[in-house]
Design an enzyme around this catalytic site. Structure first.
Site, PDB file in Angstrom:
ATOM      1  N   CYS A 185       0.836  -1.207   0.000  1.00 15.58           N
ATOM      2  CA  CYS A 185       0.000   0.000   0.000  1.00 15.58           C
ATOM      3  C   CYS A 185       0.870   1.256   0.000  1.00 15.58           C
ATOM      4  CB  CYS A 185      -0.929  -0.039   1.217  1.00 15.58           C
ATOM      5  SG  CYS A 185      -1.768   1.520   1.557  1.00 15.58           S
ATOM      6  N   CYS A 227      -0.018   3.926   2.647  1.00 18.18           N
ATOM      7  CA  CYS A 227       0.376   3.462   3.981  1.00 18.18           C
ATOM      8  C   CYS A 227       1.797   3.909   4.298  1.00 18.18           C
ATOM      9  CB  CYS A 227       0.289   1.938   4.079  1.00 18.18           C
ATOM     10  SG  CYS A 227      -1.387   1.280   3.861  1.00 18.18           S
TER      11      CYS A 227
END
Length: 297
Positions: free
Chosen positions: A31, A34
């Site tokens: 991600c 993230c």
């Protein structure tokens, strides 16, 4: 920052949040956003001087935890206090927005302005279980007919492990269990504690369930044991296993107990600006949906 798994979740998140706000960062290695929010959260954990605890959960590896919180996209950040989620956000917010989010719930130990300084004086009492119990006790003593205040007081006593005091505080409203849902929830929690005190062996219940998945009494006893241990989601998972096989078992006992747990774990709605709708608690919302899907199927 601590990496949390299903094995240490109860200790590092639920138990820890009883004394300090815990910020949970749901992420995954692939991600991109993230990787942007992660360093911001770690920086703010230091900047706020221990005002909150940061933990990270890899949603790919810990799908059970991600499911329990109803995680649909990452990054998702959730703040817990007193064992319950109170707020959260999705996406990689800039540092300023994350600070705004944190400032609604926690206070840096080195406030930068007068307003923050006043909040810092109030926050320790809010986080101190003894002070919170004293406040709730006073509310009940001032207005004995306030069932909501009594519910919060008995719940706080049970969370603190003060079962005898909780039973005494519950006694004046015990006869309302049949008509008031929150009182019924407390009655079922106290019943689960009485059952757990009879020293049922979890291993024996597990063996019965393994031998016969339709041994609903064993499943229900297992759920009561988990309820008494404050393993809320595990208890509801066990009750769902009954409901998926027999929705009306034992005069709706599984469904009624499931609803009682939802009532117990429902946190107070956070304050929001006028005209805004408070966010739903992710765990409660997820398990309400699961109950509805089973009962209505």
């Amino acid at each position: 920052m601590i990496d949390v798994t299903i094995e240490n979740f109860e200790q590092e998140v639920i138990a820890a949040s009883l004394t300090q706000p815990v910020l949970v960062d749901f992420w995954a290695p692939w991600c991109g956003p993230c990787k942007a929010i992660g360093p911001i959260l770690e920086k703010l954990e230091v900047a706020y001087g221990g005002a909150f605890k940061l933990v990270k959960i890899n949603s790919d590896e810990e799908q059970q935890l991600a499911g329990a919180f109803g995680i649909r996209s990452i990054p998702t950040v959730i703040l817990l206090k007193n064992g319950q989620p109170v707020d959260g956000f999705m996406g990689a917010l800039p540092e300023g927005k994350v600070r705004e989010f944190l400032d609604k719930h926690v206070q840096a130990l080195a406030p930068e302005d007068e307003e923050a300084e006043e909040a810092a004086l109030e926050e320790p009492a809010a986080l101190d279980p003894a002070a919170q119990l004293e406040k709730l006790q006073h509310a009940v003593a001032t207005d004995p007919a306030n069932d909501d205040a009594r519910f919060d007081y008995v719940k706080a006593l049970l969370l603190a492990g003060r079962e005898d005091d909780a039973r005494r505080a519950f006694e004046p409203v015990a006869n309302k269990a049949a008509v008031v849902r929150r009182v019924d929830a407390l009655a079922r929690w106290l019943d689960a504690l009485s059952f757990a005190a009879s020293q049922p062996k979890a291993a024996e219940l597990d063996a019965k369930i393994a031998a016969n998945k339709r041994d609903f009494q064993a499943r229900f006893d297992r759920a009561r044991l988990l309820f008494a241990q404050q393993q809320w989601t595990a208890a509801m998972d066990e009750l769902l296993e009954i409901l998926m096989r027999d929705k009306a078992w034992n005069e709706d006992l599984a469904r009624k107990t499931y609803i009682a747990i939802l009532e117990v774990i429902e946190p107070p709605k956070p304050k929001v600006a006028e005209g805004q709708i408070p966010p739903d608690d992710p765990t409660v919302a997820t398990y309400r949906r699961r109950l509805s899907s089973v009962v209505l199927s």
